[in-house]
Design a protein around this motif. Structure first.
Motif, short mmCIF file in Angstrom:
data_model
loop_
_atom_site.label_atom_id
_atom_site.label_comp_id
_atom_site.label_asym_id
_atom_site.label_seq_id
_atom_site.Cartn_x
_atom_site.Cartn_y
_atom_site.Cartn_z
N ALA A 1 0.83 -1.21 0.00
CA ALA A 1 0.00 0.00 0.00
C ALA A 1 0.86 1.26 0.00
O ALA A 1 0.54 2.24 0.64
N GLY A 2 1.98 1.19 -0.73
CA GLY A 2 2.79 2.39 -0.95
C GLY A 2 2.24 3.18 -2.13
O GLY A 2 1.12 2.92 -2.59
N ALA B 1 -8.41 -5.99 -3.87
CA ALA B 1 -7.89 -6.11 -2.51
C ALA B 1 -6.45 -5.59 -2.48
O ALA B 1 -5.71 -5.72 -3.45
N VAL B 2 -6.09 -4.99 -1.34
CA VAL B 2 -4.73 -4.54 -1.11
C VAL B 2 -4.22 -5.22 0.15
O VAL B 2 -4.84 -5.11 1.21
N PHE B 3 -3.09 -5.92 0.04
CA PHE B 3 -2.46 -6.58 1.19
C PHE B 3 -1.23 -5.79 1.60
O PHE B 3 -0.36 -5.49 0.77
N GLU B 4 -1.15 -5.44 2.88
CA GLU B 4 -0.06 -4.58 3.39
C GLU B 4 0.42 -5.13 4.72
O GLU B 4 -0.38 -5.41 5.61
N GLU B 5 1.75 -5.28 4.86
CA GLU B 5 2.29 -5.84 6.10
C GLU B 5 2.25 -4.85 7.26
O GLU B 5 2.30 -5.24 8.42
N LYS C 1 -11.46 3.27 0.95
CA LYS C 1 -11.67 2.20 1.94
C LYS C 1 -13.00 1.46 1.77
O LYS C 1 -13.10 0.27 2.14
N ASP C 2 -14.02 2.11 1.22
CA ASP C 2 -15.31 1.44 1.04
C ASP C 2 -15.42 0.77 -0.33
O ASP C 2 -16.42 0.10 -0.61
N ARG C 3 -14.40 0.94 -1.15
CA ARG C 3 -14.45 0.40 -2.51
C ARG C 3 -13.35 -0.64 -2.76
O ARG C 3 -13.34 -1.31 -3.78
N VAL C 4 -12.43 -0.72 -1.82
CA VAL C 4 -11.31 -1.65 -1.91
C VAL C 4 -11.17 -2.37 -0.58
O VAL C 4 -11.31 -1.76 0.48
N ASP C 5 -10.90 -3.68 -0.62
CA ASP C 5 -10.66 -4.44 0.62
C ASP C 5 -9.20 -4.28 1.03
O ASP C 5 -8.29 -4.79 0.35
N PHE C 6 -8.96 -3.57 2.14
CA PHE C 6 -7.60 -3.41 2.65
C PHE C 6 -7.35 -4.45 3.74
O PHE C 6 -8.14 -4.59 4.67
N HIS C 7 -6.24 -5.16 3.61
CA HIS C 7 -5.84 -6.15 4.60
C HIS C 7 -4.52 -5.67 5.21
O HIS C 7 -3.44 -5.91 4.64
N PHE C 8 -4.60 -4.97 6.33
CA PHE C 8 -3.40 -4.46 6.99
C PHE C 8 -2.84 -5.51 7.94
O PHE C 8 -3.53 -6.45 8.35
N ARG C 9 -1.56 -5.33 8.29
CA ARG C 9 -0.85 -6.27 9.14
C ARG C 9 -0.97 -7.69 8.59
O ARG C 9 -1.12 -8.67 9.33
N THR C 10 -0.90 -7.78 7.27
CA THR C 10 -1.05 -9.06 6.58
C THR C 10 0.06 -9.23 5.57
O THR C 10 -0.12 -9.02 4.36
#
Length: 456
Positions: free
Chosen positions: A10-11, A31-35, A161-170
């Protein structure tokens, strides 16, 4: 879970990919996966009081999270093909400039309005530099500042945020190629997609190398930038920073004919730590809000090293130097320029008695025990050269923090669409080794999103 597009990271590249995909095709499932953490939860524990140095957090809040490593940077968007990456070699110079200007428009419409666009066009400082064996690179620079950059990112997240699934700490462990798409593995779970965009940034360089090995994607060695961060009174560089804000200046050394360049100039800013894969290095930030400014300006002086046969691990070389600095100083080392040229280490007393008040708590020491002679000689030559266009740069009390290392990913084999040898797998931003800046990384995200919008 099944998605049309999965974005890893998510940079800037990931954010602007998602933004442009949503604009062009709002029906896509993305979806966006971000550690790292969401933007509002990104907090570095260093407060200068109870915590004065890096405590080796599992996930560095400065380097990872929504906004990437650029979230708390100075918010400089350099609109140029002269530096910041080689995106133009893949998509063409005109298209690259067009996309960087488009990203600037997005930033202006999301909280950046009113910030200044600086330019080197027509400046007399070019002549001054050339008269002193220095070259000022051409660029337009939009300075948001760390504070306004944070506002822009916050507004972009609220829109997405309401249009994309963000998965943080993942953190994603690996990417598996399927017959018609990709499977992204994280922990004991997985998600599938038709198209996958990898935008893991510089902090994900080692992980991207592993993905390329697993999927047999060709790569080639990239460079590593090694040097120091200079901190001095802001008035010394004010004639440059007031007109240009950031001046990218290159000097070719007489002794070794190496190029030394200024990088990431922060007028009235602060020097900060950053943690890359457990290695503490130094960087700089500054703010648009006058109340948050300091009396100092800081900038990096970097020398690029690019290795070939038989040694190809440029990042490993940079890491070994940074680890040596951490071993000797317990983190970042600071040294007065006067002490360096006299061949002695700096002490707490000498730093405290100096005219430059340090903005980062670092260990006084001797950089000549850390940096290779060739690199250090080049940096010292550059400081004396800069002293001719900005008298006072080579003052005894000028502070040098070390080390600053810019790690670049191995340059990944991607085509004119920024697509790997596997159809539907795109590698963009600094993760690709092609871009090295906020503007180029963001533009690469927009470019791939537009390409995907035509095919989904």
């Amino acid at each position: 879970m099944y998605y049309d597009v999965i974005i890893i990271g998510a940079g800037p590249g990931g954010i602007y990919s998602a933004y442009e995909l949503v604009q062009n095709n709002p029906d896509l499932k993305i979806a966006v996966f971000e550690e790292g953490f969401p933007l509002e939860q990104r907090r570095c524990p260093i407060d200068g009081d109870k915590v004065k140095s890096c405590i080796q957090c599992k996930t560095c809040a400065i380097m990872s999270g929504f906004g990437g490593a650029g979230a708390f940077s100075d918010g400089k968007y350099n609109i140029t093909n002269d530096f910041g990456g080689t995106l133009y070699e893949h998509i063409g110079p005109e298209k690259a400039m067009e996309l960087m200007r488009y990203v600037d428009e997005i930033n202006m419409s999301h909280g950046g309005e009113g910030t200044r666009l600086y330019s080197t066009a027509g400046t007399a400082l070019k002549k001054l530099c050339l008269q002193n064996k220095l070259k000022l690179l051409d660029a337009s620079v939009r300075h948001l500042g760390t504070d306004i950059n944070y506002v822009v990112l916050g507004n972009l997240y609220r829109e997405l945020k309401d249009r994309v699934d963000f998965h943080f700490r993942t953190p994603v462990d690996r990417v598996e190629k399927l017959t018609d798409g990709y499977r992204v593995h994280y922990g004991a779970e997985a998600a599938e997609c038709r198209k996958c965009i990898i935008s893991a940034g510089r902090v994900g360089s080692k992980w991207v190398e592993q993905v390329c090995r697993d999927l047999d994607i060709p790569t080639k060695s990239n460079r590593v930038d090694i040097g120091v961060r200079v901190e001095l009174p802001a008035v010394i560089f004010s004639h440059l920073t007031d007109e240009l804000y950031e001046s990218k200046i290159v000097y070719r050394t007489e002794k070794f004919e190496d190029n030394v360049r200024t990088f990431c100039m922060n007028p009235y800013g602060i020097v900060v730590n950053e943690n890359t894969n457990g290695i503490v290095t130094v960087n700089g930030h500054s703010y648009e809000d006058p109340s948050l400014r300091t009396e100092n300006t800081n900038f990096a002086l970097l020398v690029s090293k690019h290795f070939s046969e038989p040694f190809k691990d440029s990042n490993g070389y940079g890491e070994s130097i940074a680890r040596l600095s951490n071993m000797l100083g317990g983190g970042v080392i600071v040294q007065r320029f006067g002490d360096l040229i006299r061949g002695r280490r700096s002490t707490v007393k000498r730093v405290q008695e100096g005219l430059v008040r340090p903005t980062l708590s670092a260990t006084p020491g001797d950089l000549s025990l850390v940096l290779p002679k060739r690199i250090l000689d080049g940096i010292m030559e550059m400081i004396f050269a800069l002293d001719k266009i900005a008298p006072g740069t080579a003052n005894d009390d000028t502070l040098l923090y070390g080390v600053e290392v810019k790690f670049y990913n191995m340059e990944v084999d991607i085509d004119e669409n920024l697509e790997s040898r596997h159809k539907g797998l795109y590698i963009i931003g600094d993760a690709s080794g092609v871009t090295h800046s906020l503007s180029h990384a963001s533009a690469s995200g927009v470019y791939v999103a537009r390409h995907l919008a035509e095919h989904l």
